[in-house]
Design an enzyme around this catalytic site. Structure first.
Site, PDB file in Angstrom:
ATOM      1  N   SER A   1     -13.571  -8.603   2.509  1.00  0.00           N
ATOM      2  CA  SER A   1     -12.810  -8.381   3.741  1.00  0.00           C
ATOM      3  C   SER A   1     -11.338  -8.710   3.536  1.00  0.00           C
ATOM      4  CB  SER A   1     -13.383  -9.225   4.885  1.00  0.00           C
ATOM      5  OG  SER A   1     -13.142 -10.613   4.657  1.00  0.00           O
TER       6      SER A   1
ATOM      7  N   CYS B   1     -14.277 -17.871   8.568  1.00  0.00           N
ATOM      8  CA  CYS B   1     -15.292 -18.072   7.526  1.00  0.00           C
ATOM      9  C   CYS B   1     -15.694 -16.759   6.840  1.00  0.00           C
ATOM     10  CB  CYS B   1     -16.513 -18.733   8.156  1.00  0.00           C
ATOM     11  SG  CYS B   1     -17.945 -18.879   7.076  1.00  0.00           S
ATOM     12  N   PRO B   2     -15.763 -16.731   5.500  1.00  0.00           N
ATOM     13  CA  PRO B   2     -15.516 -17.823   4.535  1.00  0.00           C
ATOM     14  C   PRO B   2     -14.057 -17.927   4.098  1.00  0.00           C
ATOM     15  CG  PRO B   2     -16.353 -15.929   3.374  1.00  0.00           C
ATOM     16  CD  PRO B   2     -16.337 -15.535   4.834  1.00  0.00           C
ATOM     17  N   GLY B   3     -13.197 -17.023   4.601  1.00  0.00           N
ATOM     18  CA  GLY B   3     -11.774 -17.169   4.298  1.00  0.00           C
ATOM     19  C   GLY B   3     -11.105 -15.950   3.694  1.00  0.00           C
ATOM     20  N   GLY B   4     -11.705 -14.772   3.826  1.00  0.00           N
ATOM     21  CA  GLY B   4     -11.123 -13.565   3.240  1.00  0.00           C
ATOM     22  C   GLY B   4      -9.730 -13.263   3.755  1.00  0.00           C
TER      23      GLY B   4
ATOM     24  N   ASP C   1     -13.369 -21.565  12.720  1.00  0.00           N
ATOM     25  CA  ASP C   1     -14.724 -21.036  12.564  1.00  0.00           C
ATOM     26  C   ASP C   1     -15.698 -22.198  12.458  1.00  0.00           C
ATOM     27  OD1 ASP C   1     -17.141 -19.643  11.598  1.00  0.00           O
ATOM     28  OD2 ASP C   1     -15.772 -17.975  11.247  1.00  0.00           O
TER      29      ASP C   1
ATOM     30  N   LYS D   1     -14.305  -3.661  16.467  1.00  0.00           N
ATOM     31  CA  LYS D   1     -15.517  -3.011  15.977  1.00  0.00           C
ATOM     32  C   LYS D   1     -15.799  -1.774  16.841  1.00  0.00           C
ATOM     33  CE  LYS D   1     -15.642  -6.459  13.211  1.00  0.00           C
ATOM     34  NZ  LYS D   1     -15.195  -6.317  11.824  1.00  0.00           N
TER      35      LYS D   1
END
Length: 362
Positions: A187, A220-223, A239, A305
């Protein structure tokens, strides 16, 4: 020329078609759409012989959500002879003069990509033929129109042009980005592409610089946090889930275990707000509106989305509602929305709140 060729993601032809029909009508250019599911392109055929020329001049590519690239084109060149593909293409571009670049492309589908080797092989002789005819300059010139030849199948191509100031700098409108080995997730590429799509290189140097403060909602996870950190920013990552340990070791990230919809920044010196949460698009839009009304950020990039049906209609409605609410709250802003290459069933929005006097974000 009467045909406007638009590149889009495979499966989003109807959305691209609905958008170009509406936008062309706003410019009083009448026509109809020709497209097939999963072709990864749309043809808008104008009733006026010069309709496509009008659209490439007056319709900003950056204002289109679902089109990656567009060019004015002539009629489909079909049954191109195997022994001479160059001649008919050069002849179809006889009215072109002193263009600055040639791009031989295909739609972004697996079937069309099988033609990519052929396109590379054809480029050299075609470039020579166009130079000889005067359609193409001897040396590339970024200030001149771009010639596009897009093969949609063996022996079938559309040929035409785009204007240098209203065209994607990338072949087929697709940026070539590399996934960093230490990025926490793929991401990360979405935010990297978004910065390049919405800001020029010069703007990135001044508005994506070291020392700025940023908030990543749903980090999360940090992209996305990764892209902010690599640009030297200090990031509040919001998060309830765990963050990538390597990101935390940088000392540039403070992790708040909280719900992104309830978090309020303890300090009001946030420049960038980013958000890529899996949530209903209307709810994310409302969250962005609340942050903007409270004056909690300067620029935001967030994803919406997409629903399964009527995607263009829903996105347009959400953006129009956002614009109305921000205007009613006397907020001066600029907003863009794009279905980026690294997006899937989502679109990316850039919201810029214009500078206020005397406010520092450093």
């Amino acid at each position: 020329m009467k045909n406007l060729f638009l590149f889009c993601r495979s499966g989003y032809e109807k959305d691209c078609a609905a958008e170009i029909q509406q936008r062309a009508a706003e410019l009083n250019v009448d026509g109809f759409v020709k497209t097939n599911l999963n072709d990864a392109y749309v043809i808008f055929q104008c009733f006026d012989e010069n309709g496509a020329d009008t659209l490439v001049k007056e319709l900003e590519l950056s204002s289109l959500i679902f089109a990656r690239q567009m060019f004015a084109a002539g009629e489909l060149l079909s049954d191109l002879p195997e022994k001479d593909r160059v001649g008919p293409i050069v002849a179809s571009l006889a009215k072109m003069s002193k263009c600055g670049e040639l791009r031989v492309e295909t739609p972004d589908t697996n079937e069309a990509k099988e033609l990519s080797a052929f396109c590379r092989k054809l480029t050299v002789p075609l470039r020579q033929g166009l130079k000889k005819s005067g359609a193409l300059l001897n040396a590339e010139n970024p200030r001149r129109p771009i010639i596009h030849v897009c093969f949609i199948g063996p022996g079938k191509a559309y040929a035409g042009y785009s204007l240098n100031h209203n065209s994607s700098p990338h072949f087929m409108g697709i940026p070539r980005l590399r996934m960093a080995a230490d990025a926490p997730s793929r991401s990360s590429l979405k935010l990297d592409e978004a910065f390049g799509a919405f800001l020029t290189k010069e703007e990135q140097e001044t508005r994506c610089r070291s020392g700025l403060n940023a908030v990543d909602l749903g980090a999360c996870p940090g992209g996305w946090t990764y892209q902010l950190v690599r640009r030297g920013m200090m990031v509040a990552a919001i998060d309830n889930g765990p963050m990538d340990p390597k990101l935390m070791e940088t000392g540039q990230v403070k992790h708040f275990r909280a719900d992104g919809f309830r978090f309020e920044p303890p300090r009001k010196n946030i420049y960038w707000l980013v958000c890529d949460m899996v949530e209903k698009p209307a709810r994310v839009a409302e969250l962005m509106e609340a942050w903007a009304i409270n004056g909690w950020f300067k620029e935001a990039i967030f994803n919406l989305k997409l629903p399964m049906k009527s995607r263009y209609k829903e996105v347009s409605t959400i953006l129009q509602t956002m614009a109305t609410i921000l205007t009613e709250n006397e907020i001066d802003f600029k907003m863009q929305c794009k279905h980026l290459y690294h997006d899937r069933d989502e679109v990316t929005v850039h919201l810029w709140i214009f500078p206020e006097k005397g406010v520092s974000y450093a």
